[in-house]
Structures are given as C-alpha cells and as structure tokens.
Write an enzyme that holds these catalytic residues in place. Structure first.
Site, PDB file in Angstrom:
ATOM      1  CG  MET A 164       4.000  -3.833   5.368  1.00  0.00           C
ATOM      2  SD  MET A 164       5.001  -4.054   6.870  1.00  0.00           S
ATOM      3  CE  MET A 164       4.351  -5.650   7.452  1.00  0.00           C
TER       4      MET A 164
ATOM      5  CB  CYS B  85       1.578   2.717  -1.984  1.00  0.00           C
ATOM      6  SG  CYS B  85       3.306   2.344  -2.396  1.00  0.00           S
TER       7      CYS B  85
ATOM      8  CE  LYS C 280      -2.139   0.972   5.682  1.00  0.00           C
ATOM      9  NZ  LYS C 280      -0.923   1.577   5.139  1.00  0.00           N
TER      10      LYS C 280
ATOM     11  N   GLY D  11       2.394  -2.446  10.982  1.00  0.00           N
ATOM     12  CA  GLY D  11       3.200  -2.773   9.818  1.00  0.00           C
ATOM     13  C   GLY D  11       4.628  -3.096  10.174  1.00  0.00           C
TER      14      GLY D  11
END
Length: 331
Positions: A19, A102, A141, A228
């Site tokens: 993060m 993202c 990811k 997260g």
C-alpha cells in the site's frame, strides 16, 4: 504448505498488501510481529528506479526480520521493467512482484498498474521481461479487469502462468470499481477450479474480520488471503484471524495499552528509518486508525499531531494511558 519458488509459507498464508505511503518498513515490522506471513514493499516506479530517484530507492529498504518480503514494481515499458527488476535483485528480496492492479489515475495514465488490464498482450510482454531478467521468483497482483464489461482474469491467469510467474494475487474488483462496491470472489473461485492453473492463487478484497476470512477461505478455496486496508492501524488482525481459524474463538481485543505500545513502536521505527522529525510527521496519518472507535480520543489526536520528538511522544503516551485508566475505572 504453499510454495512460491523456494519460499515456503504456511498452509494458508496471510499476506500484507503493498500500500502506497503505508507499507513501509516500520509498518511492515509491526504486521510481521502480529502474524503476517508474507509482506510487500510499497509499489515502486520502474522509471523512478532507473532515474535513481531518491524516493524510489528508499523504498528498496528491507530488513532480515521481515522475511519473506517482496519488492513490488510497476511500469508500462518492457526495458524499464527488466532493468528495474535487476536493480531490485541487488537488495536481495525474496521475490519480485509486479503491480497490474493499482487503479490510481496518475499510474493508469502512464499505461501502468491497472491500465495494463486493457492490453493483455502488453501485460504478458512486461511480465516476461521481468521473469527473464531475474533469478528471483516473480509474482503478480492484478484485478478482475478494466470494468464489468471487460473482465478478463481467466485469460490473464493462464497467460501469466505461462510466462513463469510463481503466484498470482487477485483483487476481486475491476479498475472501474476502485475500492468501492463489493469484491466479487466468485471469479477467484473459478480460477482455482481451472485445472490448468497450478500456481498459488491469493485472494484480496473486503477481508476485515476473522469471520469473513474463514468464510472466504472455505467458500472460495483460494491458497491464501491478502489483507490491505483492514490492517492499517490494526496489525493485530493477522493473529486474530489465525487464532479464529484454529479455535473458532476471538482473541481479546487490543487494549488501550496495546494500542499505545503499537503507536510507540511504529513511531520509534519510523523515526529510525526516516529521521525523527520526518518520521513523526509522517506518523500523523496513522493515529486515528490506531484509535478508531475509542471514546474521547479526539482531543488526544490533536496532541499527537503536534508531536515532533520521541520524548514528546513518550510524555503524551503516559498522559493518554493515565486518562484511559481513570476513565475505565469510572465506567
């Protein structure tokens, strides 16, 4: 036991998500103490690494007590991604992770992060470039797709596995959803049922309690869970989930003393890593999270925001501890 290359993880590992402006070494250290099995750096721009940008280079800092730990990179250029993977390799992480998830506009506009979801061929080329440039295991990811009309995670999973990645984490939202709406883990379940998929598949999205972690583990049969936002200000969630898995019971909630200790540790390690003043200034984003739901913390929050030295921090922690001891004696 779950394996990523030669990395051996527990049977059902709990991962700390990468993060931005959160998953730095001080925060990762706390999460490791409280049960995280695998952690990742904040995402790092491949172009920034190549330019020798100070902020990007600083994000390469990892420490032995964190292991296993991965460095996450992002970018939209094959050569830059390959070069950055070689740079990452010099600091000896346990793995390299590629961010194809993202959703932030400034990343997507550069054709990186979730922006690559529009072009699977490019995603494959970028991944191949990284895999071929490092001896470290490479993981990815990503998200389900760009939007609800272009969910392509099935093709993505198979094609990325063919490039040689060793694990895939799926955030069960599209880019269009950002962090809103409910994550749809049915897609993760479908990937796990695909007989062609042999690599570990980790699920991400909406896990914020031991009950939900157990429900999703049983219902969707993924190989592990990435956590997260639920860990921000609450590193205890990892051990709470593990305890619930084993016993079906909840660990006692962290006390005021537990929360103050976590703040003190986080602040100390942040000061060591960034310098005392900067480290404590950048701690400001965390205080409300550590004391979320605690009555009468608003006035103390203002005081924490004015702390610039560890000495001031210690004094304020003692004051806060005393207040809550007296408050609890009255209720």
């Amino acid at each position: 036991m779950i394996k990523i290359g030669k990395i051996e993880l527990p049977e059902f590992p709990l991962l700390l998500a990468p993060m931005e402006d959160v998953s730095d070494p001080p925060f990762r250290r706390l999460c490791k103490m409280h049960g995280a099995d695998l952690m990742y750096s904040e995402f790092i721009s491949s172009e920034g690494l190549i330019r020798d940008a100070i902020k990007s280079r600083k994000k390469l800092d990892i420490f032995d007590y964190e292991r296993p730990v991965g460095i996450q990179i992002f970018g939209g250029d094959e050569e830059a991604m390959a070069m950055s993977a070689r740079i990452v390799e010099t600091v000896n992480p346990d793995l390299v992770d590629i961010n194809f998830g993202c959703p932030v506009k400034k990343v997507v506009c550069k054709g990186a992060g979730a922006g690559v979801l529009k072009d699977i061929d490019l995603m494959v080329r970028l991944t191949k470039a990284v895999v071929s440039s490092t001896h470290l295991p490479v993981t990815v990811k990503t998200r389900l797709g760009w939007d609800s009309t272009s969910i392509n995670i099935d093709e993505v999973a198979e094609r990325l596995q063919e490039t040689g990645i060793k694990a895939l984490t799926i955030h069960a939202r599209t880019r269009a959803q950002m962090y809103k709406g409910e994550a749809d883990w049915e897609h993760i379940s479908r990937i796990k049922q695909n007989p062609n998929i042999e690599i570990p598949i980790f699920g991400n999205g909406d896990i914020d309690s031991p009950e939900k972690a157990l429900e999703y583990k049983q219902k969707y049969a993924c190989d592990g869970i990435m956590i997260g936002r639920a860990a921000i200000g609450y590193p205890w969630i990892f051990n709470e989930i593990k305890h619930f898995f084993k016993t079906g019971e909840h660990l006692p909630a962290p006390t005021i003393s537990d929360r103050l200790l976590a703040v003190r540790q986080h602040a100390e390690w942040s000061a060591e890593w960034k310098g005392e003043r900067l480290g404590l200034v950048e701690m400001r984003q965390h205080y409300s999270n550590y004391f979320r739901g605690i009555p009468h913390f608003k006035d103390f929050r203002k005081k924490f925001l004015e702390v610039f030295t560890l000495e001031e921090m210690d004094s304020l922690i003692k004051e806060t501890q005393q207040f809550y001891e007296e408050y609890q004696a009255q209720v």
